[in-house]
Write a protein that holds these residues in place. Structure first.
Motif, mmCIF file in Angstrom:
data_model
loop_
_atom_site.group_PDB
_atom_site.id
_atom_site.type_symbol
_atom_site.label_atom_id
_atom_site.label_comp_id
_atom_site.label_asym_id
_atom_site.label_seq_id
_atom_site.Cartn_x
_atom_site.Cartn_y
_atom_site.Cartn_z
ATOM 1 N N ALA A 52 10.295 -3.688 -5.684
ATOM 2 C CA ALA A 52 11.324 -3.095 -6.534
ATOM 3 C C ALA A 52 11.779 -1.740 -5.974
ATOM 4 O O ALA A 52 12.976 -1.431 -5.962
ATOM 5 C CB ALA A 52 10.804 -2.939 -7.957
ATOM 6 N N ARG A 53 10.848 -0.940 -5.509
ATOM 7 C CA ARG A 53 11.223 0.361 -4.960
ATOM 8 C C ARG A 53 12.006 0.219 -3.663
ATOM 9 O O ARG A 53 12.921 0.983 -3.388
ATOM 10 C CB ARG A 53 9.965 1.214 -4.725
ATOM 11 C CG ARG A 53 9.290 1.621 -6.031
ATOM 12 C CD ARG A 53 8.278 2.712 -5.806
ATOM 13 N NE ARG A 53 7.675 3.134 -7.083
ATOM 14 C CZ ARG A 53 6.768 4.084 -7.184
ATOM 15 N NH1 ARG A 53 6.358 4.723 -6.083
ATOM 16 N NH2 ARG A 53 6.276 4.420 -8.354
ATOM 17 N N LEU A 106 0.815 -1.222 0.000
ATOM 18 C CA LEU A 106 0.000 0.000 0.000
ATOM 19 C C LEU A 106 0.843 1.263 0.000
ATOM 20 O O LEU A 106 0.306 2.366 -0.083
ATOM 21 C CB LEU A 106 -0.940 0.009 1.209
ATOM 22 C CG LEU A 106 -1.947 -1.139 1.308
ATOM 23 C CD1 LEU A 106 -2.911 -0.889 2.457
ATOM 24 C CD2 LEU A 106 -2.711 -1.318 0.012
ATOM 25 N N SER A 107 2.153 1.121 0.093
ATOM 26 C CA SER A 107 3.023 2.303 0.091
ATOM 27 C C SER A 107 3.239 2.854 -1.310
ATOM 28 O O SER A 107 3.860 3.906 -1.464
ATOM 29 C CB SER A 107 4.373 1.966 0.723
ATOM 30 O OG SER A 107 5.049 0.974 -0.054
ATOM 31 N N VAL A 108 2.730 2.154 -2.330
ATOM 32 C CA VAL A 108 2.858 2.617 -3.716
ATOM 33 C C VAL A 108 1.472 2.610 -4.363
ATOM 34 O O VAL A 108 0.546 1.960 -3.894
ATOM 35 C CB VAL A 108 3.826 1.739 -4.525
ATOM 36 C CG1 VAL A 108 5.227 1.804 -3.950
ATOM 37 C CG2 VAL A 108 3.325 0.288 -4.570
ATOM 38 N N ARG A 109 1.349 3.322 -5.462
ATOM 39 C CA ARG A 109 0.101 3.350 -6.226
ATOM 40 C C ARG A 109 -0.013 2.098 -7.083
ATOM 41 O O ARG A 109 0.971 1.652 -7.678
ATOM 42 C CB ARG A 109 0.066 4.592 -7.110
ATOM 43 C CG ARG A 109 -1.176 4.743 -7.975
ATOM 44 C CD ARG A 109 -1.104 6.039 -8.749
ATOM 45 N NE ARG A 109 -2.278 6.259 -9.586
ATOM 46 C CZ ARG A 109 -2.401 5.823 -10.834
ATOM 47 N NH1 ARG A 109 -1.391 5.140 -11.386
ATOM 48 N NH2 ARG A 109 -3.494 6.059 -11.534
ATOM 49 N N ARG A 157 1.287 -4.797 -7.855
ATOM 50 C CA ARG A 157 1.540 -3.765 -6.849
ATOM 51 C C ARG A 157 2.562 -4.240 -5.831
ATOM 52 O O ARG A 157 3.427 -3.475 -5.392
ATOM 53 C CB ARG A 157 0.228 -3.396 -6.148
ATOM 54 C CG ARG A 157 0.306 -2.149 -5.281
ATOM 55 C CD ARG A 157 -1.044 -1.810 -4.690
ATOM 56 N NE ARG A 157 -1.062 -0.503 -4.067
ATOM 57 C CZ ARG A 157 -2.132 0.037 -3.462
ATOM 58 N NH1 ARG A 157 -3.267 -0.644 -3.426
ATOM 59 N NH2 ARG A 157 -2.072 1.231 -2.919
ATOM 60 N N VAL A 158 2.478 -5.517 -5.462
ATOM 61 C CA VAL A 158 3.456 -6.094 -4.538
ATOM 62 C C VAL A 158 4.844 -6.055 -5.160
ATOM 63 O O VAL A 158 5.839 -5.700 -4.507
ATOM 64 C CB VAL A 158 3.050 -7.526 -4.165
ATOM 65 C CG1 VAL A 158 4.120 -8.163 -3.283
ATOM 66 C CG2 VAL A 158 1.708 -7.545 -3.457
#
Length: 229
Positions: A221-222, A176-179, A215-216
């Protein structure tokens, strides 16, 4: 104000607004008597924000009309009401089993604030500022501002958030920390099902219990890019 203080107030008014000056001895005496009668319960100055000279100056700056004693009295009542509204009645030191003494102490404190003899007593939580000295130690001990028992009870009502927290505990990045690039869910918002009609129009918006795999992967990756080499 007594007669001497009223005379000082009238002298201040005459200095700032010469229209109020009375040249006749009889008119000056009547003016002094009228002002004293109407301002008998108004203090000349207090240690807590009231000064009749400041009230006079404010009226001269704000109004084109000559000041009247009722103008001063009204400003004093506004000042007194403001202080009483901010007063929070601290707990009396009298015996709670003595209602008369308890009530008398409360009234004395209120009357002191109303007359300008004391400043209003505000809540310590509001006036002192800052956090308790042991808050950092407590947070380190429990790891969060939400106790573990309360967090476990909340997990049933927010399964997506609970799943994200469990993933973090296992060392997996929080999706949930990314879109989400698949359903376009913004950061901090759970993913939703994307279904399409035969004509290509989107339908359905049910919340997913788990985030989309893409999304996971994006969150992982980030996280890898942020880690030092």
């Amino acid at each position: 104000m007594d007669r001497r203080e009223v005379a000082a107030a009238l002298a201040c008014i005459g200095h700032l607004d010469p229209r109020t000056i009375r040249t006749s001895t009889g008119e000056a005496r009547d003016q002094l008597a009228q002002w004293q009668e109407l301002l008998d319960d108004v203090p000349f100055a207090t240690d807590h924000g009231w000064d009749v000279r400041e009230a006079i100056r404010a009226h001269v700056l704000d109004s084109p009309y000559p000041i009247l004693p009722v103008d001063v009295a009204r400003r004093w009542r506004t000042h007194r009401r403001d202080h009483l509204d901010r007063h929070t009645d601290p707990t009396p030191t009298a015996d709670p089993d003595d209602p008369a003494a308890w009530r008398a102490e409360l009234l004395r404190a209120r009357n002191a604030v109303a007359s300008g003899e004391a400043a209003p007593s505000t809540h310590r939580q509001i006036a002192s500022g800052g956090r308790p000295s042991d808050i950092e130690e407590r947070l380190r001990g429990i790891g969060s501002c939400i106790p573990p028992a309360a967090r476990a009870e909340l997990a049933h009502y927010r399964p997506t958030r609970a799943a994200g927290e469990a993933a973090i505990d296992r060392g997996i990045p929080d999706a949930l920390s990314v879109r989400c690039e698949w359903c376009h869910a913004p950061v901090g918002t759970p993913c939703r099902q994307r279904r399409k009609n035969p004509d290509g129009a989107a339908r359905g918006s049910a919340v997913r219990a788990t985030p989309h795999p893409s999304r996971v992967d994006l969150a992982a990756a980030r996280t890898d890019r942020r880690r030092p080499a």
